[in-house]
Structures are given as structure tokens and as C-alpha cells.
Design a protein around this motif. Structure first.
Motif, PDB file in Angstrom:
ATOM      1  N   SER A 149       0.843  -1.201   0.000  1.00  0.00           N
ATOM      2  CA  SER A 149       0.000   0.000   0.000  1.00  0.00           C
ATOM      3  C   SER A 149       0.872   1.243   0.000  1.00  0.00           C
ATOM      4  O   SER A 149       0.550   2.230  -0.671  1.00  0.00           O
ATOM      5  N   ALA A 150       1.957   1.191   0.774  1.00  0.00           N
ATOM      6  CA  ALA A 150       2.862   2.343   0.805  1.00  0.00           C
ATOM      7  C   ALA A 150       3.392   2.644  -0.596  1.00  0.00           C
ATOM      8  O   ALA A 150       3.372   3.784  -1.058  1.00  0.00           O
ATOM      9  N   PHE A 151       3.819   1.597  -1.265  1.00  0.00           N
ATOM     10  CA  PHE A 151       4.417   1.771  -2.596  1.00  0.00           C
ATOM     11  C   PHE A 151       3.357   2.197  -3.606  1.00  0.00           C
ATOM     12  O   PHE A 151       3.549   3.105  -4.412  1.00  0.00           O
ATOM     13  N   LEU A 152       2.196   1.516  -3.511  1.00  0.00           N
ATOM     14  CA  LEU A 152       1.111   1.785  -4.457  1.00  0.00           C
ATOM     15  C   LEU A 152       0.623   3.213  -4.333  1.00  0.00           C
ATOM     16  O   LEU A 152       0.401   3.902  -5.327  1.00  0.00           O
ATOM     17  N   SER A 153       0.481   3.662  -3.073  1.00  0.00           N
ATOM     18  CA  SER A 153      -0.116   4.982  -2.895  1.00  0.00           C
ATOM     19  C   SER A 153       0.866   6.081  -3.263  1.00  0.00           C
ATOM     20  O   SER A 153       0.464   7.227  -3.379  1.00  0.00           O
ATOM     21  N   THR A 154       2.117   5.752  -3.405  1.00  0.00           N
ATOM     22  CA  THR A 154       3.067   6.812  -3.744  1.00  0.00           C
ATOM     23  C   THR A 154       3.521   6.712  -5.195  1.00  0.00           C
ATOM     24  O   THR A 154       3.177   7.544  -6.018  1.00  0.00           O
ATOM     25  N   SER A 155       4.247   5.641  -5.526  1.00  0.00           N
ATOM     26  CA  SER A 155       4.859   5.582  -6.847  1.00  0.00           C
ATOM     27  C   SER A 155       3.840   5.581  -7.975  1.00  0.00           C
ATOM     28  O   SER A 155       3.969   6.328  -8.937  1.00  0.00           O
ATOM     29  N   SER A 156       2.809   4.722  -7.846  1.00  0.00           N
ATOM     30  CA  SER A 156       1.903   4.621  -8.985  1.00  0.00           C
ATOM     31  C   SER A 156       1.134   5.919  -9.164  1.00  0.00           C
ATOM     32  O   SER A 156       0.860   6.343 -10.284  1.00  0.00           O
TER      33      SER A 156
END
Lengths: 464, 625, 161, 102
Positions: free
Chosen positions: A231-238
Motif C-alpha cells: 500500500s505504501a508503494f502503491l499509494s506513492t509511486s503509482s
């Protein structure tokens, strides 16, 4: 192709090779060393990108290491490295095994790094879809929880529909203009209507990727179902990648006055509904998901202004938002025990029993609420500044009001952390990797908040 | 040298606060206490040195915060009589309160958090006062609000305290939003956020715009300074530790609104309507606060309402265009209100945390030092002639009178009535708490020091009038000092007029004192008996703060919650799904519409997504047609 | 002649799709879809894209649809009574929304006279290949990564625990 | 050939909308939803090929080729997910996957 050309796209090569290497050597190595390889590859790619000079010439057919890429690639690498650091202990606790996880994170990083380098719509589209593709896998990685697979399927079904929309938009842009090159495609005055239809369809697709109302409904489910580091990665990078794509397209095309109303509607609906829906959420990840909807609304507000200030605000907010959400989800991930702490009340008193992580979570919330001196304040300040400067005063005021209301639910988490005594199970001691990741993220929040000068300079360079 | 003083002044409390926040738990208690006091007193010394080195209004740019694109916000501070007077006062009062806190909080475990917040508060308040650019001011503004929020809820184990913190946060948040909007608008109009520049450019804009800006700033001030109608948070804010009440909710933070308006008066002063709105707000609030204070039983709540009332006076002064008078009252009020609160803290500490004034009495003998200082504070509050409060309050009333016109004359009368009520309730407090018998007190070693702290405040309150004596007594230091401030060009009064007005005000204060004596000094036993009975409807109306809390609950909070609940559950997930199903069956009765909410379904998400697509494309097609 | 053929093929395509999406069984819908994709491949050929036409037949009709069939067989979804069919209640929003989208698109795409059409030209395979490897070489790499990770993901999810 | 470009685009739009309708209507069967997505993507390919022929350049056809690769990747992952979830929950009805809500 010369060696210099290869050097300039080295970050992309590093990440791709890293992903393949992890995949190939996975069965032979320990998971800790796989994570270490992943972190090394992302840090190396980020550092390389940050310290090489951007050019506008195409290094390889379809790729150019532009100033924008020089700004964004380190940011994506930062997010990926933090995610990998966080995921190691998390995966151990949750029983997620195998080399697939770090390899897919690196694949997602590879795709995000390709995106800002693209010089034509084909690569742009493929990169965007690869990002989503990697996340379809990452979201459903946790085989022990039914929600994870369910979230993956929901995300995949909706994502595929959105991808069809985006592709259709590109098809119409191509049909209208006769070229896929980014520099030429959007500048053609003829076939205005086809191009505007293409823009409309692309906006629909991007409303999904940026989770703007009404394409936002997947966000809470996917954030809740996915493992917390994902979720951390999804909510930022994407999100930042999608915003960058819109930015690249909008910055190149001549002003499209007809897009103003749809963009404004998306922005206002997202700001207001996102914040209102978050207000009564009991589940912290869903609350953050709705808050993410609202934040993407702010970002769209800056995109809408169509000025250089607005685009600068988008990039700044991208960086700020990356730091904030990495910190928030990082703390959630690190505080999880056998189960994740789902409810906000599960965090009661953790400010005392887990001071580092509680502090990081509180800082992230304060920043998300936009309270100075955390970075969120600077980000919001620039967004509203650019919107007001572009004359969108009514929108800016709606944004300011909804942002003010949002402080309530963010500070509820802070209040839980520090103003209640909880009887929830004590968290495991923080591991070194998690500690590093959390410290990096919160340091970024504070540095941007207190001294944004260098970052603004970098953004100014990125928009050359 | 000036930049060094100013930097150090801000840096001391900041570093102190950060140190305690990060490492406070690891440091020994004594060290934290000593350091906390030392940083604030260091700050005060710097302020005093700056005052000594002061020659004229001056902008000191310390660093560039950011200067990218065409927006440049430097970290620059502005030193003029107004900010100088404020910094000296803040340093002094906060310094005393820090010392007091050390002893008041003796038994509390959480000393690190307490002193960290207290120090950060001092830093934020000084930033607010010194900031030359409005964003810097806003930073301080938010900072004091945040510290106050955390300090009100300091004893969070009691949920009522946490609620009080939240209430304060929400009420002041309304003001903050107004301020933010005003800043955004100002920037749009002038292209700069420097206070000095903005103040000089007011004449460029039409009066209607200035009026709107003035109203926005007024709303901001209402939130922070607890003015009608955003005053509901202050009485509840008394849930925090008493020194916090003294420092934040009486002496410093709540005056931030007055300071903001005084600071921007050259801009706002261009609009008569805005000034009148400020004056009316002030006058009404002064009256409201005084009437509410009449009926309170809780010692701290009486003082809280009196604070609301006194800040109303300051706003009235600003509304009359009299920055000097308002600042004069602000300073004197800071001294005597801190004194009263700290005295109340001594009483409460001595009475085992009993706050009901009807259960007190006879403390005159057992706590003589507290009694005498409290008496001085009450006299100042009541405006008994020749005390500091008398002169400061009177200079405001004088300014209002001189402003002339029906409106201001009405406000003058309101101010006089309020002065009478104020005198009455101040001495009601004194008589109930200190007169009579049954004075059992709980003594501790800390209590002595706490009482000693009251002495300098009492002296300052008593002789505060010397700061700005009326013209017939030789004129004041403050007036001369403030002469350089723009927009303070009021017609000066003749000596006879001035003496006449002061006689009226002094006489009213004495009448109030006398009435209070008759009712609560002589008729004490009777009042005590009455207090047992059911309060009359007027009394409970006043005691409940005119029922404003209930009004807000009814008018604002419930609809807001309902709306949020509706939008979250109903529109987002239920209506879309239910209406889709309802459309098909043809009978989408309201009950079914809301009753049936099956959520989490991909199909619903897809439908809303497609609806968005249809809307966007439909709009574009409509444009193309 | 070619134009007539195009319209006939378009009709076959659209009717095939209509039948496919309203079919009562998934297998039948696959068969209808394969038919339409053959028609689509012929249209691609008419529009001067023989290579894409060939790939359409090989990849879509040949591989992807067979994959679908395979999964349907594997999950034994065939017994029609086991699966809920979309009823009118499900079709109504679909019709409304799809109608709105297509209406808007038709208005946008047909309301204006296009810029002077250069006329449809056939693109030789050589030109296609040059463009593929000279201009868009990186795209091949990105897609290959994506295919690889499709494999990784599918294997991961299919892993027996 | 003398088919106007707009006719190609209209056929493609119809096809796209039919695919969208299929995805929305077949909420009880993930397989049919995926088929709808395939139809939508084929409409996109038709648009690209039409545009490519209109302008006489190969770029659009290339995009179509890449779309084909992309869809096959997407479909294989989606079907793997369907098989995985079917094994867990014995259903392909998306309405049954609603454990998260709110």
C-alpha cells in the motif's frame, strides 16, 4: 548507440537487471540477501540518476533522460527502497516467501523509471500499464489472507477497463494527429474534436489511476487488502507516475480550454468526497485511502492551473506525498503483529509503547493534515498558491476548506496514539531495516517542511 | 546586534522544546525544569536587550525560506513598538509561569511533554508576534493553536479533557481557515505577503474589498481570541493545567487575534464598516463575557469568561482605531490575568483541586500572600481607580467615546455597563473565596514559591498604569513610544473630558465593589444557602454561557455529522448500487434505497466509473455540438 | 467493392459481438467472439495491416480465446444453471452507460468533417519492421518484461501450498 | 479503399461501448467480464489500425501489436487469479467478493 547513451539510461538498466537477477538467483539466496540486492539496485539507480546530467537527446529509440526523469527517478527509487526495507520484516511476520516479491517491486520500479523517460506515447502507455501490472501482482501477494487476492482481482478488473480507456484515448490522439511522438502528437491543430475526445477518454482512464472520484472506489478496498508495504508503494509511486504522465501530456499540448471543467469537477469531487468519506472511517488503511483520494484532488487542482507554477506544485506535492505516505504506511506495516492493526483504536497508546513508530505515524498524520512545519504544509501551500495565481479562486477555497476539515480525522490518529491508553498487543521491537526506512521517510518530511529551497531548485531544473 | 538578539530570542525556546520532546524522558527532572526556565528567561533577556538597542521600526531578514519561482518568502522579522512591547511581555510573563509550573507540576510524571509543549508554545508565540511576512505569522498562529490543543488535553486520561481540546481545535480552526483565505486573497491582490508592504498598499483597493478582508481577519481573530460567536472553546479550555490556562488562555495566545488586527490596522482601517464590525464584536463580547462570569461557580471558569470579556475590550479599542489603548490594556491585562490565574492555581492547589467557589472561604488568613495578590488582580480587573486596569480600560473607553457617532456612543455605554458588572463579579469572587470562615488548606513546600511568583505580577498590575498615564497626569511612556505607529491619529481629549470620563468609570467600579460587598460580604451566609437550591432560569442561562454550546450542537454539529455520515455511507456506496437495482425493479422506494447497501462490489465500482466516463464524454460532445 | 466488403465485415463483427455478450453460455460466447475476431482480422487486412491481421488470428482467435476456453473447462463453469445470468436489471445500467458513451463518442468522432484524408495506404511489412526495431525498440523490451512478470505472477498465484 | 475514417472510428466506438456494456452487465461471471475487456481492447486496436492506414505510417499498427502482447499478459494473470480465487471461494461471481466495504 554510444556508451554515453547507455550511461544516461543506466538507472533503467540497473533496475531491470536487478529484477532479473533477483528472479534468477532467488532459489539460491536467502531472502535477506534478496532484499539487500533489491535495495542496493534501487539506491544505485537513484543515486546514478541524481548525479548524471540530463539531456534531451534520445539515448535509445524512444527513451531520453530528460530533466523531469532526473527529478522523478530518484523519487521512485527512494519509494522502492523504503518499500523493500519495510517489506522484509513484514513478509517474515506474514509468511510471504520467495523471490517474487522483491523482483516484482524492482519490476514496478523499472516501469516507473521508464515512464518519465518516454518520448512517445507507446512507451508511455506501456510503462504506465507495466506499473499497474506489477501492482496487480504485488497486491495479491499475501496468499494467507483472502482479502489480498480479492483486492488483486478487483484492482485487475478495474485496472484493465481503465487501461482500455487510456489506450483508446491514445488511439484517438494518434488518429487525430498522425504521430505517436510526444513532441509532435499534441501540437497539431487539425482534427481538434478527435483529439479532444481522446483527451476525454484519457482523463477517464487517469481518473482511475489517480483514484479521482468517481473512479476512486477501488482505492479503499485495495489499500486495505494489500500488504501494508505494498500500500505504501502503491499509494506513492503509482500515483506520482500517473500524475507525471498527465503532466507530460498537458505540458506538451496546447491549452485545451474544454478540459478545464472536467478536471475541475474531478478535483472538487475528489477533495470534498474524499475528505468527507475519510471523516468517519474506523479502519486506518481505508481512512488513508480516502485521504489519498482527497490528496489526488489537490494534485489535480494544481494540474488544472496549466501554468509552470502549477506543474512545479504537482512535482513538489508528488515528493511530499511520497514521503508522507511512506511514513504513514511504513509505521502501520512495522506496527503490525500477526494481524495488521486495522482499526484506528488499535493504535491507542502506541505513542508510548513504540515511541519511534508512534512518532513517525504522528508526524505523517500532522503532515497529511497540512500543519506546519511538516512538509504537507509546504505542498498544500504551493498547490493553493498556484491555483489562486491561475485564477481558480473558488476551487482553491473549496480545497482550503476541505483540507481544514481533514485535520480532524488525521489528528484523531494522533490523539489515539498519545491520549489514550490501549490494551492492544505490544508490537515487536522495530527491526534495523524498518528503523532506517522510517527515519528516512520522516527525515524527508521534516527537511522538505523546514527547508524546501533545494527541492524547489531541483523542481525548477526539472521543468526546464 | 539586533539580528542576533532576535535570532537567539526565537532559538532558545525552540531548541529547548525540541530537546525535551526528543530526549526529555532521558534527562533528569531537575535539569529539564532548570533548562525550560532558562530558555524562556534567556528569551526574555534577549527581548530586553533588543528593547535597549531599539532605535526605530526595522525589518530584520534572517534567511531565505524559499525563493523559487516568483514567490519569495524570506524569514524576516519586524520589530516595531507593537511587537517589541509584546515580546517583552511574553518573555516576562511566560518566564514567571515557567517557574510557577515547576512547582505546580511537581507531582506529574509527564514533565518532559509538558515543558516541551510549553517551550514550543513560547517559540510559536514569538514567531507570531515577530513575523514580518504573513506566512510566518500564520506558522506561529498554527503553532500556538497546536500547542494549545495538546496542552488543553494534557490530562488526556479524562475523556472530557480530550474533548475540550478537540472543541478548541475545531473552533479556532474556523478562524484559521478564514485567515488562510484572507492570506490567499491578499496575495492575489497585492502579490506580496509582507506585512509592512501590504499595510502600505491598502489605499490601492476599493473599500469593499478592504471590508471583506477586514471581516475575514476579524473571523480569524474571533477564533483565536474567543470572541462572539466563536468563544465557546475558551471556558472548556480550562481543562488544562492551571499555569497553561494562565499563560495560553489568558495572557498570551488569546490576545493573538487582537494583535493580528492591530498589526493590520493600517490596512483594515481603510474601511469604516470593518472597524465598526470589530468594535461591535468587541463590545458585545465584553458584555457577554461579563454576564456569563456573574453566574459561574467554577473558579477558573469565572476567570475564563472574564478573559473573554476583557479581550472584548481590546477588540473594542482596535475597532475604535486606538492601537495604543488596546495594546496598553493587552499588556496590563496580561499581567493581572496571569496573576489572577496563578493565584487561582495556588488556591486550587491548596484546596485539594476543589474549584467550586461556593465550597471555599476564609482563605484570607491561611493564604495571606495569595489573598493580597489576588485582591490586587481583582482590583485591576474591576478597574478600581489608580490600578493599572483602571487606566488601561479607561483609555479604551475614552477612545471609543472620542470616536463619536451613535454606534460608538452606544458601545461606550455598553462598555460602562460591562465595567460595572466586571467590578461586581470580580469582588464576588474575592468575597466568596477569601472571606468567611472554614479555611483548611493543604500546604506544601511548592506553594510558597508559587505564591512568591505572584508578587512581581501584582506589582506590575498595580503600577501598570504608569506605562501610559493619561495626559493630565503628564502623559504616558507608551503613547510616546507608539507615536510612530501609523493610523493612530485619534483626536486628543481635553483634560476635563478625560477626568470626567474617568470619574464616571471609577465611580461605577466602586459601585460594583460596594454591591458585591453587600451581597457576598455581608450576605454571605444567605448566598451560600441559595447556592444549594435549584438555580433560577436566568442564572442557568448565564451559567451555561447563554446556551451557545447547545445552539451550536443543534445548528452546526449535528447536521455536519449527519451530512458526513450520509455522504460516506449513502451516496458513495449505497445510492449507486441501490439506485441501480432500484431502477431495474422500478420501485426504488426510499426505504429500500437506503436500507439496502451491499458494498464492496466490483460491479458498483465499474458502474460509477462508467458513469464518470459518460459524463466527461457527454460534456465534451455537448461542447462539440 | 472493398468498401462494401468492409461494411459487411463490420456488420458481421458487431453482430458477432452482440451475440457473444448476450450468449447464455461462456463457451458459446467464445465461439461467437472468435467469429468476430476473424472478421476483425479481415478488416485489418483491408485497412492495410496484413501483419496485424495475421497476429489477430494467431494470438487472439488462436491463443487467448483458447486460454479462456481452457479455464472455463478447468473450472467446470459450464453447467448453465450454476451461473447467474445478467437479467434486465443488470442490463439496464449497462445499456444506459454504454449508450451514453457511444453517443458521445459518435458525436465527437463524426460531427466534423475530417481533415483531407490522404486515403488509406497499405503499409509494407518492411516499413513495419523498421519502425518496430528502429523507433520503438525499447517497447519490445518493456513488453517482454511484462510478459515475464505475467508468468511470475501466474506461477506465484498457482503455487500449491 | 474509400471508407471514410469516421466510419472506422464509429465501428470502433460501437465495439468499445459493447465491451463496456458486457463488463458492466456480467457482474456474476468474471470470465465474461474479461471477455468484455478483450472486446474493448480490440476496438482500440481497430482505431489504431484505422489511424495508421489514414496517415500511412506504421506506428499505429505497432501500438496494436504491443496491445496484443499486453492483453495476453493481462489475461493470463487475470485467469490465474480467477483460478486461484475459485479454488479459495468456489465462485466466479464478483458480487461474492465483498469482504471489504465501507
Amino acid at each position: 548507440m554510444t556508451l554515453a547513451d547507455l550511461y544516461s539510461i543506466m538507472p533503467i538498466i540497473i533496475t531491470a537487471v536487478g529484477a532479473l537477477f533477483v528472479l534468477l538467483c532467488g532459489p539460491l539466496l536467502l531472502s535477506a540477501s534478496l532484499t539487500a540486492i533489491g535495495v542496493t539496485a534501487s539506491v544505485a539507480a537513484g543515486v546514478w540518476a541524481a548525479f548524471s546530467t540530463p539531456t534531451s537527446t534520445q539515448a535509445v529509440a524512444g527513451l531520453a533522460f530528460t530533466p523531469l526523469a532526473r527529478f522523478l527517478i530518484p523519487l521512485f527509487c527512494f519509494a522502492a527502497a523504503i518499500t523493500l526495507l519495510l517489506s522484509h520484516s513484514y513478509n517474515e511476520r506474514r509468511g510471504i516467501k520467495g523471490e517474487e516479491f522483491p523482483a516484482t517491486v524492482l519490476f514496478a520500479l523499472f516501469a516507473t523509471c521508464v515512464l518519465p523517460c518516454a518520448t512517445n506515447m507507446l512507451i508511455l502507455f506501456l510503462a504506465l500499464e507495466s506499473v499497474s501490472f506489477a501492482f496487480y501482482i504485488l497486491v495479491s501477494m499475501d496468499l494467507s489472507r483472502a482479502e489480498s487476492g480479492e483486492a488483486g482481482l478487483k484492482y485487475l478488473l478495474l485496472g484493465a477497463v481503465a487501461a482500455a480507456f487510456t489506450a483508446f484515448g491514445f488511439a484517438l490522439l494518434f488518429t487525430g494527429s498522425g504521430t505517436l511522438q510526444l513532441s509532435g502528437a499534441l501540437a497539431r491543430p487539425e482534427n481538434r474534436v478527435i483529439i479532444s475526445a481522446g483527451w476525454g477518454v484519457i482523463l477517464v482512464g487517469m481518473a482511475f489511476k489517480l483514484s479521482l472520484v468517481p473512479g476512486h472506489l477501488w482505492t479503499p478496498d485495495v489499500y486495505q487488502g494489500a500488504p501494508a508495504p505494498v500500500s505504501a508503494f502503491l499509494s506513492t509511486s503509482s500515483k506520482v507516475a500517473a500524475a507525471a504522465l498527465l503532466l507530460m501530456l498537458l505540458a506538451l499540448s496546447p491549452p485545451m480550454p474544454e478540459l478545464r471543467v472536467p478536471l475541475a469537477a474531478l478535483s472538487v469531487l475528489s477533495m470534498v468526497l474524499g475528505n468527507l468519506a475519510a471523516l468517519r472511517q474506523q479502519n486506518i488503511k481505508r481512512m488513508l485511502a480516502y485521504s489519498s483520494v482527497a490528496h489526488m484532488g489537490y494534485l489535480t487542482l494544481a494540474l488544472l492551473s496549466g501554468s509552470r507554477d502549477g506543474y512545479a506544485a504537482v512535482l513538489l506535492y508528488g515528493a511530499v506525498y511520497t514521503a508522507m505516505n511512506l511514513a504513514a504506511f511504513g509505521a502501520i506495516s512495522s506496527l503490525s503483529v500477526e494481524q495488521e492493526r486495522e482499526l484506528i483504536t488499535d493504535y491507542a497508546g502506541l505513542g508510548f509503547t513504540a515511541p519511534l513508530r508512534g512518532g513517525v505515524l504522528a508526524l505523517a498524520m500532522i503532515s497529511l493534515a497540512g500543519i506546519p512545519p511538516a512538509a504537507g504544509f509546504i505542498g498544500k501551500f504551493f498547490i493553493f498558491y498556484s491555483a489562486i495565481k491561475a485564477g481558480a479562486i473558488a476551487l482553491a477555497i473549496i480545497g482550503i476548506l476541505s483540507a481544514a476539515a481533514s485535520a480532524y480525522f488525521y489528528l484523531r490518529v494522533v490523539a489515539q496514539l498519545y491520549m489514550h491508553r490501549g490494551e492492544s498487543p505490544a508490537p515487536k521491537p522495530v527491526s534495523l531495516a524498518e528503523g532506517i526506512a522510517l527515519c528516512c521517510a520522516s527525515l524527508m518530511i521534516l527537511v522538505i517542511g523546514v527547508y524546501p529551497g533545494p527541492l524547489l531548485g531541483a523542481i525548477e531544473a526539472a521543468l526546464q | 546586534m539586533l539580528p542576533t538578539y532576535l535570532t537567539l530570542m526565537l532559538l532558545f525556546p525552540l531548541l529547548g522544546g525540541l530537546t525535551f520532546a526528543v530526549a526529555g524522558r532521558m534527562l533528569p527532572r531537575t535539569l529539564v525544569e532548570v533548562l525550560a526556565c532558562a530558555t524562556v528567561w534567556g528569551s526574555f533577556v534577549c527581548a530586553a536587550l533588543a528593547a535597549a538597542a531599539y532605535t526605530g521600526p526595522q525589518v530584520v531578514t534572517l534567511a531565505d525560506w524559499f525563493a523559487t519561482f516568483d514567490l519569495a518568502i524570506p524569514i524576516s522579522l519586524y520589530l516595531d513598538p507593537l511587537s517589541l512591547a509584546m515580546t517583552v511581555m511574553i518573555g516576562f510573563v511566560c518566564g514567571l509561569i515557567h517557574i510557577y509550573s515547576v512547582f505546580y507540576m511537581r507531582e506529574d510524571e509527564d514533565y518532559a511533554r509538558y515543558f516541551a509543549l510549553l517551550n514550543l508554545f513560547v517559540f510559536a508565540m514569538l514567531t507570531l508576534v515577530l513575523g514580518e511576512t504573513l506566512p510566518l505569522l500564520y506558522l506561529g498562529w498554527e503553532g500556538v493553536g497546536f500547542c494549545s490543543y495538546l496542552l488543553i488535553g494534557f490530562w488526556y486520561s479524562d475523556p472530557a479533557n480530550a474533548d475540550a481540546g478537540r472543541k478548541a481545535f475545531i473552533a479556532t480552526r474556523i478562524g484559521d481557515v478564514a485567515l488562510m483565505i484572507a492570506l490567499a486573497w491578499l496575495f492575489q491582490l497585492f502579490g506580496t505577503l509582507s506585512i509592512t508592504k501590504v499595510n502600505g498598499m491598502g489605499f490601492l483597493m476599493p473599500v469593499s474589498v478592504i471590508t471583506m478582508l477586514g471581516i475575514l481577519f476579524l473571523i480569524a481573530a474571533m477564533g483565536k481570541s474567543a470572541q462572539v460567536p466563536l468563544m465557546v472553546w475558551l471556558p472548556d479550555a480550562m481543562a488544562g493545567p492551571t499555569p497553561v490556562s494562565a499563560m495560553i488562555h489568558a495572557a498570551t495566545m488569546v490576545t493573538a487575534g487582537v494583535y493580528l488586527l492591530a498589526r493590520l490596522l493600517p490596512l483594515i482601517g481603510g474601511s469604516e464598516i470593518a472597524l465598526a464590525a470589530i468594535a461591535i464584536t468587541g463590545g458585545v463580547t465584553a458584555f457577554y463575557g461579563a454576564t456569563c462570569a456573574l453566574a459561574q461557580r467554577d473558579l477558573k471558569r469565572v476567570l475564563a469568561y472574564s478573559t473573554i470579556s476583557q479581550i472584548g475590550y481590546m477588540m473594542l479599542g482596535v475597532g475604535a482605531g486606538a492601537v495604543t489603548a488596546a495594546t496598553f490594556h493587552l499588556l496590563v491585562h496580561a499581567f493581572f490575568k496571569a496573576l489572577l490565574f496563578l493565584g487561582a492555581g495556588c488556591v486550587i492547589a491548596a484546596m485539594h483541586h476543589e474549584q467550586d467557589i461556593y465550597k471555599m472561604g476564609g482563605l484570607r488568613r491561611s493564604l495571606p500572600l495569595t489573598f493580597w495578590s489576588f485582591l490586587v488582580g481583582a482590583a485591576c480587573l474591576a478597574g478600581i481607580p489608580l490600578t493599572g486596569g483602571f487606566f488601561s480600560k479607561d483609555s479604551i473607553l475614552l477612545a471609543v467615546w472620542l470616536k463619536g457617532g451613535v454606534l460608538y456612543q452606544t458601545l461606550y455605554l455598553l462598555g460602562l455597563i460591562t465595567a460595572l458588572i466586571t467590578a461586581y463579579y470580580s469582588f464576588r469572587l474575592v468575597f466568596l473565596v477569601f472571606a468567611g470562615e472554614n479555611g483548611h488548606v493543604h500546604r506544601s513546600s511548592g506553594l510558597t514559591v508559587m505564591q512568591v511568583v505572584l508578587i512581581p505580577l501584582a506589582i506590575l498590575g498595580l503600577f501598570g498604569g504608569l506605562l501610559d498615564l493619561p495626559a493630565y497626569l503628564g502623559g504616558g511612556y507608551l503613547s510616546g513610544f507608539f507615536a510612530s505607529l501609523p493610523a493612530d491619529d485619534l483626536p486628543s481629549a481635553s483634560h476635563e473630558q478625560e477626568i470626567g470620563l474617568q470619574t464616571v468609570a471609577g465611580a461605577l467600579a466602586l459601585v460594583g465593589l460596594l454591591t458585591a460587598y453587600l451581597r457576598y460580604g455581608k450576605g454571605r451566609a444567605e448566598r451560600m444557602r441559595e447556592a444549594q437550591a435549584q438555580p433560577s432560569s436566568l442564572i442557568s442561562f448565564l451559567a451555561q454561557g447563554w446556551y451557545f454550546d447547545r445552539l451550536y450542537d443543534l445548528v452546526l454539529i449535528r447536521p455536519y455529522h449527519a451530512l458526513a455520515r450520509f455522504l460516506w455511507q449513502r451516496v458513495d456506496e449505497a445510492v449507486i448500487d441501490a439506485s441501480v437495482d432500484g431502477l431495474g425493479s422500478g420501485v426504488g422506494g426510499a426505504g429500500r434505497l437506503f436500507g439496502r447497501w451491499s458494498t464492496g462490489k466490483v460491479a458498483v465500482y465499474l458502474i460509477s466509473f462508467a458513469a464518470g466516463a459518460a459524463l466527461i464524454l457527454g460534456y465534451l460532445a455537448w461542447l462539440a455540438l | 467493392m472493398e468498401a462494401t466488403l468492409f461494411y459487411i465485415l463490420a456488420a458481421v463483427l458487431l453482430i458477432g459481438i452482440l451475440l457473444a455478450i448476450t450468449a447464455r453460455q461462456a463457451v458459446r460466447s467464445i465461439v461467437y467472439l472468435v467469429t468476430s475476431f476473424f472478421a476483425l482480422a479481415l478488416m485489418f487486412y483491408l485497412l492495410g495491416a496484413p501483419l496485424i491481421a495475421a497476429f489477430e488470428v494467431i494470438i487472439y482467435a488462436g491463443a487467448i480465446m483458447v486460454l479462456f476456453l481452457f479455464v472455463i473447462m478447468m473450472l467446470e463453469l459450464e453447467s448453465p444453471e450454476k451461473l447467474a445470468k445478467p437479467n434486465f436489471k443488470n442490463w439496464l445500467p449497462a445499456l444506459l452507460l454504454a449508450g451514453a458513451v457511444v453517443g458521445a463518442l459518435v458525436v465527437l468522432l463524426a460531427s466534423r468533417v475530417q481533415a483531407v484524408p490522404p486515403g488509406f495506404t497499405e503499409i509494407p511489412v518492411r516499413q513495419f519492421a523498421f519502425a518496430l526495431f528502429k523507433q520503438y525498440g525499447v517497447a519490445v523490451e518493456v513488453v517482454s518484461m511484462q510478459l515475464l512478470f505475467a508468468l511470475v505472477g501466474a506461477l506465484y498465484l498457482g503455487r500449491r501450498r | 479503399m474509400s471508407v471514410p475514417l469516421s466510419h472506422v472510428l464509429i465501428v470502433a466506438s460501437l465495439m468499445f461501448a459493447m465491451g463496456l456494456g458486457c463488463v458492466i452487465a456480467w457482474r456474476a461471471n468474471v470470465i465474461m467480464m474479461l471477455i468484455g475487456i478483450e472486446i474493448m481492447l480490440n476496438a482500440v486496436m481497430l482505431t489504431f489500425v484505422g489511424g495508421s492506414a489514414h496517415w500511412g505510417i506504421a506506428d499505429g499498427q505497432l501500438f496494436s501489436l504491443m496491445l496484443m502482447a499486453l492483453t495476453s499478459a493481462e489475461v493470463s494473470l487475470a485467469l490465474a487469479m480467477v483460478v486461484y480465487l475459485h479454488r479459495r471461494k468456489q465462485t466466479v461471481n464478483t458480487d461474492d467478493f465483498n469482504s471489504m466495504k465501507g
